[in-house]
Design a protein around this motif. Sequence first.
Motif, PDB file in Angstrom:
ATOM      1  N   PRO A  33      -4.975 -27.253  11.395  1.00 50.35           N
ATOM      2  CA  PRO A  33      -5.485 -26.270  12.361  1.00 50.35           C
ATOM      3  C   PRO A  33      -6.663 -26.760  13.208  1.00 50.35           C
ATOM      4  CG  PRO A  33      -4.939 -25.171  10.324  1.00 50.35           C
ATOM      5  CD  PRO A  33      -4.798 -26.643  10.072  1.00 50.35           C
ATOM      6  N   PRO A  34      -7.713 -27.351  12.612  1.00 51.93           N
ATOM      7  CA  PRO A  34      -8.780 -27.844  13.485  1.00 51.93           C
ATOM      8  C   PRO A  34      -8.324 -28.988  14.393  1.00 51.93           C
ATOM      9  CG  PRO A  34      -9.434 -28.044  11.175  1.00 51.93           C
ATOM     10  CD  PRO A  34      -8.071 -27.459  11.214  1.00 51.93           C
ATOM     11  N   LEU A  35      -7.388 -29.811  13.911  1.00 49.65           N
ATOM     12  CA  LEU A  35      -6.913 -30.917  14.741  1.00 49.65           C
ATOM     13  C   LEU A  35      -6.042 -30.420  15.893  1.00 49.65           C
ATOM     14  CD1 LEU A  35      -6.178 -33.689  12.100  1.00 49.65           C
ATOM     15  CD2 LEU A  35      -8.180 -33.400  13.562  1.00 49.65           C
ATOM     16  N   VAL A  36      -5.254 -29.377  15.660  1.00 48.12           N
ATOM     17  CA  VAL A  36      -4.454 -28.797  16.740  1.00 48.12           C
ATOM     18  C   VAL A  36      -5.366 -28.170  17.788  1.00 48.12           C
ATOM     19  CG1 VAL A  36      -2.815 -26.949  17.288  1.00 48.12           C
ATOM     20  CG2 VAL A  36      -2.371 -28.486  15.384  1.00 48.12           C
ATOM     21  N   ALA A  37      -6.405 -27.465  17.331  1.00 51.05           N
ATOM     22  CA  ALA A  37      -7.369 -26.889  18.273  1.00 51.05           C
ATOM     23  C   ALA A  37      -8.059 -27.994  19.069  1.00 51.05           C
ATOM     24  CB  ALA A  37      -8.401 -26.050  17.527  1.00 51.05           C
ATOM     25  N   GLU A  38      -8.396 -29.081  18.418  1.00 54.83           N
ATOM     26  CA  GLU A  38      -9.022 -30.210  19.118  1.00 54.83           C
ATOM     27  C   GLU A  38      -8.050 -30.843  20.108  1.00 54.83           C
ATOM     28  OE1 GLU A  38     -11.980 -33.040  20.118  1.00 54.83           O
ATOM     29  OE2 GLU A  38     -12.064 -31.085  19.177  1.00 54.83           O
ATOM     30  N   ALA A  55      -7.772 -25.277  36.520  1.00 48.70           N
ATOM     31  CA  ALA A  55      -8.282 -24.160  35.715  1.00 48.70           C
ATOM     32  C   ALA A  55      -7.137 -23.398  35.055  1.00 48.70           C
ATOM     33  CB  ALA A  55      -9.118 -23.233  36.585  1.00 48.70           C
ATOM     34  N   LEU A  56      -6.075 -23.154  35.801  1.00 51.56           N
ATOM     35  CA  LEU A  56      -4.921 -22.436  35.259  1.00 51.56           C
ATOM     36  C   LEU A  56      -4.264 -23.227  34.127  1.00 51.56           C
ATOM     37  CD1 LEU A  56      -3.066 -19.945  35.521  1.00 51.56           C
ATOM     38  CD2 LEU A  56      -1.694 -21.283  37.126  1.00 51.56           C
ATOM     39  N   LEU A  57      -4.131 -24.535  34.313  1.00 51.88           N
ATOM     40  CA  LEU A  57      -3.564 -25.380  33.263  1.00 51.88           C
ATOM     41  C   LEU A  57      -4.432 -25.335  32.008  1.00 51.88           C
ATOM     42  CD1 LEU A  57      -1.455 -27.585  32.410  1.00 51.88           C
ATOM     43  CD2 LEU A  57      -3.214 -29.216  33.093  1.00 51.88           C
ATOM     44  N   THR A  58      -5.749 -25.412  32.177  1.00 52.38           N
ATOM     45  CA  THR A  58      -6.667 -25.392  31.045  1.00 52.38           C
ATOM     46  C   THR A  58      -6.553 -24.090  30.262  1.00 52.38           C
ATOM     47  OG1 THR A  58      -8.191 -26.850  32.215  1.00 52.38           O
ATOM     48  CG2 THR A  58      -9.093 -25.579  30.394  1.00 52.38           C
ATOM     49  N   VAL A  59      -6.566 -22.977  30.970  1.00 56.53           N
ATOM     50  CA  VAL A  59      -6.456 -21.677  30.309  1.00 56.53           C
ATOM     51  C   VAL A  59      -5.091 -21.542  29.632  1.00 56.53           C
ATOM     52  CG1 VAL A  59      -6.379 -19.190  30.719  1.00 56.53           C
ATOM     53  CG2 VAL A  59      -8.154 -20.568  31.797  1.00 56.53           C
ATOM     54  N   SER A  60      -4.032 -21.981  30.296  1.00 49.21           N
ATOM     55  CA  SER A  60      -2.680 -21.876  29.739  1.00 49.21           C
ATOM     56  C   SER A  60      -2.527 -22.700  28.464  1.00 49.21           C
ATOM     57  CB  SER A  60      -1.643 -22.335  30.763  1.00 49.21           C
ATOM     58  OG  SER A  60      -1.723 -21.565  31.925  1.00 49.21           O
ATOM     59  N   VAL A  61      -3.029 -23.922  28.478  1.00 48.03           N
ATOM     60  CA  VAL A  61      -2.931 -24.770  27.291  1.00 48.03           C
ATOM     61  C   VAL A  61      -3.701 -24.139  26.138  1.00 48.03           C
ATOM     62  CG1 VAL A  61      -3.664 -26.987  26.314  1.00 48.03           C
ATOM     63  CG2 VAL A  61      -2.463 -26.923  28.487  1.00 48.03           C
ATOM     64  N   ASN A  62      -4.872 -23.589  26.419  1.00 44.60           N
ATOM     65  CA  ASN A  62      -5.642 -22.954  25.350  1.00 44.60           C
ATOM     66  C   ASN A  62      -4.953 -21.707  24.812  1.00 44.60           C
ATOM     67  OD1 ASN A  62      -8.041 -24.531  24.784  1.00 44.60           O
ATOM     68  ND2 ASN A  62      -8.479 -24.230  26.938  1.00 44.60           N
ATOM     69  N   PHE A  63      -4.269 -20.938  25.670  1.00 40.01           N
ATOM     70  CA  PHE A  63      -3.486 -19.797  25.191  1.00 40.01           C
ATOM     71  C   PHE A  63      -2.356 -20.260  24.278  1.00 40.01           C
ATOM     72  CE2 PHE A  63      -4.842 -16.825  28.763  1.00 40.01           C
ATOM     73  CZ  PHE A  63      -5.524 -15.985  27.904  1.00 40.01           C
ATOM     74  N   VAL A  64      -1.666 -21.325  24.663  1.00 37.98           N
ATOM     75  CA  VAL A  64      -0.566 -21.840  23.840  1.00 37.98           C
ATOM     76  C   VAL A  64      -1.091 -22.345  22.493  1.00 37.98           C
ATOM     77  CG1 VAL A  64       1.184 -23.660  23.669  1.00 37.98           C
ATOM     78  CG2 VAL A  64       0.940 -22.364  25.779  1.00 37.98           C
ATOM     79  N   VAL A  65      -2.211 -23.056  22.502  1.00 39.56           N
ATOM     80  CA  VAL A  65      -2.793 -23.556  21.253  1.00 39.56           C
ATOM     81  C   VAL A  65      -3.226 -22.386  20.370  1.00 39.56           C
ATOM     82  CG1 VAL A  65      -4.760 -24.807  20.283  1.00 39.56           C
ATOM     83  CG2 VAL A  65      -3.449 -25.810  22.147  1.00 39.56           C
ATOM     84  N   ASP A  66      -3.862 -21.368  20.956  1.00 36.94           N
ATOM     85  CA  ASP A  66      -4.264 -20.194  20.175  1.00 36.94           C
ATOM     86  C   ASP A  66      -3.050 -19.477  19.589  1.00 36.94           C
ATOM     87  OD1 ASP A  66      -6.918 -20.667  20.600  1.00 36.94           O
ATOM     88  OD2 ASP A  66      -7.129 -19.184  22.216  1.00 36.94           O
ATOM     89  N   TRP A  67      -1.994 -19.335  20.390  1.00 31.16           N
ATOM     90  CA  TRP A  67      -0.767 -18.704  19.896  1.00 31.16           C
ATOM     91  C   TRP A  67      -0.192 -19.507  18.728  1.00 31.16           C
ATOM     92  CZ3 TRP A  67       3.997 -21.109  19.907  1.00 31.16           C
ATOM     93  CH2 TRP A  67       5.052 -20.340  19.413  1.00 31.16           C
ATOM     94  N   PHE A  68      -0.135 -20.830  18.893  1.00 29.46           N
ATOM     95  CA  PHE A  68       0.412 -21.684  17.837  1.00 29.46           C
ATOM     96  C   PHE A  68      -0.413 -21.569  16.557  1.00 29.46           C
ATOM     97  CE2 PHE A  68       0.616 -25.766  15.587  1.00 29.46           C
ATOM     98  CZ  PHE A  68       1.970 -25.815  15.307  1.00 29.46           C
ATOM     99  N   LEU A  69      -1.735 -21.595  16.688  1.00 27.83           N
ATOM    100  CA  LEU A  69      -2.579 -21.476  15.505  1.00 27.83           C
ATOM    101  C   LEU A  69      -2.394 -20.123  14.829  1.00 27.83           C
ATOM    102  CD1 LEU A  69      -5.840 -23.194  16.774  1.00 27.83           C
ATOM    103  CD2 LEU A  69      -4.248 -24.049  15.052  1.00 27.83           C
ATOM    104  N   HIS A  70      -2.277 -19.068  15.623  1.00 31.97           N
ATOM    105  CA  HIS A  70      -2.059 -17.744  15.043  1.00 31.97           C
ATOM    106  C   HIS A  70      -0.680 -17.651  14.390  1.00 31.97           C
ATOM    107  CE1 HIS A  70      -2.559 -13.466  14.458  1.00 31.97           C
ATOM    108  NE2 HIS A  70      -1.367 -13.277  14.987  1.00 31.97           N
ATOM    109  N   ALA A  71       0.328 -18.221  15.035  1.00 29.82           N
ATOM    110  CA  ALA A  71       1.690 -18.157  14.501  1.00 29.82           C
ATOM    111  C   ALA A  71       1.839 -18.947  13.206  1.00 29.82           C
ATOM    112  CB  ALA A  71       2.687 -18.669  15.537  1.00 29.82           C
ATOM    113  N   THR A  72       1.123 -20.033  13.083  1.00 24.20           N
ATOM    114  CA  THR A  72       1.247 -20.868  11.888  1.00 24.20           C
ATOM    115  C   THR A  72       0.232 -20.525  10.810  1.00 24.20           C
ATOM    116  OG1 THR A  72      -0.160 -22.574  12.867  1.00 24.20           O
ATOM    117  CG2 THR A  72       2.232 -22.796  13.150  1.00 24.20           C
ATOM    118  N   SER A  73      -0.677 -19.588  11.077  1.00 29.08           N
ATOM    119  CA  SER A  73      -1.717 -19.275  10.099  1.00 29.08           C
ATOM    120  C   SER A  73      -1.206 -18.399   8.967  1.00 29.08           C
ATOM    121  CB  SER A  73      -2.889 -18.573  10.784  1.00 29.08           C
ATOM    122  OG  SER A  73      -2.505 -17.280  11.210  1.00 29.08           O
ATOM    123  N   GLY A  74      -0.086 -17.733   9.186  1.00 31.33           N
ATOM    124  CA  GLY A  74       0.431 -16.833   8.154  1.00 31.33           C
ATOM    125  C   GLY A  74      -0.110 -15.428   8.278  1.00 31.33           C
TER     126      GLY A  74
END
Length: 174
Positions: free
Chosen positions: A90-95, A150-169
């Motif tokens: 999780p921290p590595l995916v966020a990074e 800016a749009l790419l940056t925000v979009s990538v962070n949304f995808v990473v947040d979604w992935f972390l939430h989806a895999t967190s259980g």
Amino acid sequence: GWLDQILPRAVDVLMSIPSLIFALVLLTIFGSSITSLIVIIALLDSTRVFRLSRAVGLNVAVMEYVEVARLRGEGPKWIIAKEILPNVMPPLVAEFGLRFCFVFLTVAALSFLGVGIQPPTADWGSMVRENATLITYGDVTPLLPAGAIALLTVSVNFVVDWFLHATSGLRDEK
């Protein structure tokens, strides 16, 4: 061991030099081809990933469940694959999400300064540089590539947040 003492010191030396200035110097020396740009940015960003990976890995390696796996007789490969790696992901995916965005910003900054991706290859930083004088006339054209970054940056962070939430259980309560 000795490798664990040498690698962090080498990373500290690389991190002590400002990234943009170091990239400018290296691109001036090696030329601004896409290959050299990729290698230089990978070298600069690997230092931050190394520091985080090492810190998180060392924190997880001393946890009780890792010690229990050792006492059960599990081998180092099994412990890394089944105990340590799932807990450091999780921290590595966020990074990864942050590094991905910073790479785009670095490439755009280098291209804006004229040493990044060279024409005729399109790049958002060079698009801003070529149209920068239009801002004085009230034209918003240079802001469009900046908005895309800016749009790419925000979009990538949304995808990473979604992935972390989806895999967190964790499940959303209704």
